[in-house]
Each structure stands twice: as structure tokens, then as C-alpha cells.
Design an enzyme around this catalytic site. Sequence first.
Site, mmCIF file in Angstrom:
data_model
loop_
_atom_site.group_PDB
_atom_site.id
_atom_site.type_symbol
_atom_site.label_atom_id
_atom_site.label_comp_id
_atom_site.label_asym_id
_atom_site.label_seq_id
_atom_site.Cartn_x
_atom_site.Cartn_y
_atom_site.Cartn_z
ATOM 1 N N THR A 96 0.827 -1.193 0.000
ATOM 2 C CA THR A 96 0.000 0.000 0.000
ATOM 3 C C THR A 96 0.872 1.258 0.000
ATOM 4 O O THR A 96 1.967 1.245 0.547
ATOM 5 C CB THR A 96 -0.811 -0.055 1.304
ATOM 6 O OG1 THR A 96 -1.736 -1.118 1.177
ATOM 7 C CG2 THR A 96 -1.520 1.212 1.636
ATOM 8 N N ARG A 148 -14.207 -7.537 0.150
ATOM 9 C CA ARG A 148 -13.409 -7.208 1.349
ATOM 10 C C ARG A 148 -12.822 -5.781 1.253
ATOM 11 O O ARG A 148 -12.279 -5.372 0.236
ATOM 12 C CB ARG A 148 -12.280 -8.231 1.483
ATOM 13 C CG ARG A 148 -11.363 -8.016 2.687
ATOM 14 C CD ARG A 148 -10.099 -7.251 2.326
ATOM 15 N NE ARG A 148 -9.183 -7.147 3.454
ATOM 16 C CZ ARG A 148 -8.131 -6.337 3.472
ATOM 17 N NH1 ARG A 148 -7.862 -5.567 2.446
ATOM 18 N NH2 ARG A 148 -7.352 -6.285 4.534
ATOM 19 N N GLY A 158 -10.263 -3.074 3.376
ATOM 20 C CA GLY A 158 -9.266 -3.012 4.444
ATOM 21 C C GLY A 158 -9.379 -1.730 5.262
ATOM 22 O O GLY A 158 -10.416 -1.056 5.268
ATOM 23 N N GLY A 188 -4.892 -5.196 7.272
ATOM 24 C CA GLY A 188 -5.974 -4.257 7.509
ATOM 25 C C GLY A 188 -6.975 -4.649 8.584
ATOM 26 O O GLY A 188 -7.482 -3.788 9.308
#
Length: 301
Positions: free
Chosen positions: A167, A195, A197, A221
Site C-alpha cells: 500500500t 473485502r 481493508g 488491515g
Amino acid sequence: MSKDLEVQYTAGLKAALDRGYDVLRDNGSALDAVVAAICSLEDNPLFNAGKGAVFTKKGLNEMDAAIMDGSNLAAGGIAGVRNIKNPIKLAKEVMLHSGHVLLSGSGAAEFAINQGMVMTPDEYFFNQERYDQWVEIRDTNFTQLDHKGDNLKGPAVAPNPDHKFGTVGAVACDVHGNLAAGTSTGGMTNKRFGRIGDSPVIGAGTYANNETCAISCTGHGEFFLRAVVAHDVSCLMEYKGLSLKEACDVVVKDKLVKLGGEGGLIAVDAKGNYDFCFNSAGMYRGMRNSAGEEVVAYYGL
Ligand code: ASP
């Protein structure tokens, strides 16, 4: 990491620092500096955001991002959005023009098109390394963090000893003492069920408040959501009077570790104090300031 790859990462991090710094040097806002730095990382396939976003269980690239303005606590985020070239710009649009804080999926894409954002076809996000990473686990129910992850916990997460790219995030303090934070990610490889995070969730992966700090997180996450990491750092400064570094250490090196959450964060306060704090083996990071200091680093402190 090979020498060659290190050269590429160093160039990528330096380019992002310079893009952000140029904005600040020209009296731009912390907010614009954060957007500039993150766009540079989103356009670079080496990082798990924008062009380099990882693949979901269905072989798609679904991105999450958020931005927060510490001067007025305005915030915007997007979750599970496809085909947007620069998710951080869309997060800023959400903050400024949607009347909402967090938009998701096809609705967020519709908003992006209405706002005239640059959309890109699926092929733009194809990346052989990310694809191979996904192929290895697509027939399992594992998700994988785009980090070195030997000490990850939780049944649904596969260890990822070879890949260290994650990230992206940026935090900035401008000449007026205004703070801003932003985070952008493809999330976890092989993620499913929509999903989301911590990155797009204000207070978990991203937070900024001029009174305390600006924080952008990276890591597993689910743990960062449960620990409300970014806001917790801010609260420790506000309620307990801890310094930026003390607060980051408590949250990342004590509370998160006890919970089993691997990762870290970058942080700055309104006096320009900064901190890189992580409980993982390393974290790709960089800093540039008006005192002429510049840092790019990868491994443990
Ligand atoms: N925090 C991100 C997520 O869980 C992943 C990362 O930081 O690489 O979606």
C-alpha cells in the site's frame, strides 16, 4: 531485494517525495502535497496502488483510498473501486463534492465518471508479478498481504515471504502548520466478498488533525481496523499528551503486536516532527523537509 530493484524503489520513493515537496515549496497545501505524492506512487507499477494494484479472487483490481484534511477534519474515501486511474484523486473529490465521506463499488465509479475523473481499462492494471502472485493462491481461500509477512496471524492469510511491496500513503505538514494524510491500495491479493481493508476507513488506516498528527498506515488491515490505529495515535497525543513518537510506539509496537497485527505507519505533527513506526521486518519509507533532510529507507530501524 536485488540491487537493481532497490534502485527502482529508491527512484520511485524519491520521485514521490519530490512531487509532494514541490507543492509545499511553492506554498501549496499539505492536502495537495499528499495527492501529488500518492499519484506518483499510484502511477508506478512497483507499488500496490493504482497501476500496481493486486488481484482479487475474481482476477480484478479493486482499490481503496482515503484522504483527510487536518485543518477542518474533512475526509473522503472510496472502497472496492475499479478502473480509476488515481484513486486518491477520487477520494479527494468525494471529500470536496459528494456530501459524503465514503463511497464504494459501482456507485463510487459512477460518481467518478460524473466528476470527469480519468478512467482506465482493466489492461492498464495488468502486472505480471502481481498476476503470478495471485495465480499461486487463487484456488485457495487465502488472502495475501503484499508485504513480507512471516509473522502474520489469522487462518485466512497466507505467509508471503518473497514480496515486500505494499500500500502507499503520504502525510504532510505545510508552511501554515496544516496537516493532511492519504492512503491508497489494491488491498490484499485474492481478497473476496468485497473485502475492504483499513486504508479507506477514516480513523483506521488514515487520519489527520492539526491538533495532533497526520497518519497513514500499511499492514494487515483487519487488525488495523479493530485497533482503529490512526485515530488511536491521535487520541494518545490529545488525551494523554504523548509526543508523536511515543504515541506511535504505544500503538504499533505494543497494542498492535499484542493483537497480532503486522504493519506500520508514517506520521507527522504540526511542528514538522515525523515518525516511521513499524513492527514488521521493514517498511518502504521516505521523508523530505525544508531543513534539507531527505531519507529513503527499507529495512528495520
Ligand atoms: N492495509 C492494506 C489492507 O489491508 C494492505 C497493505 O497495507 O498493504 O488492505
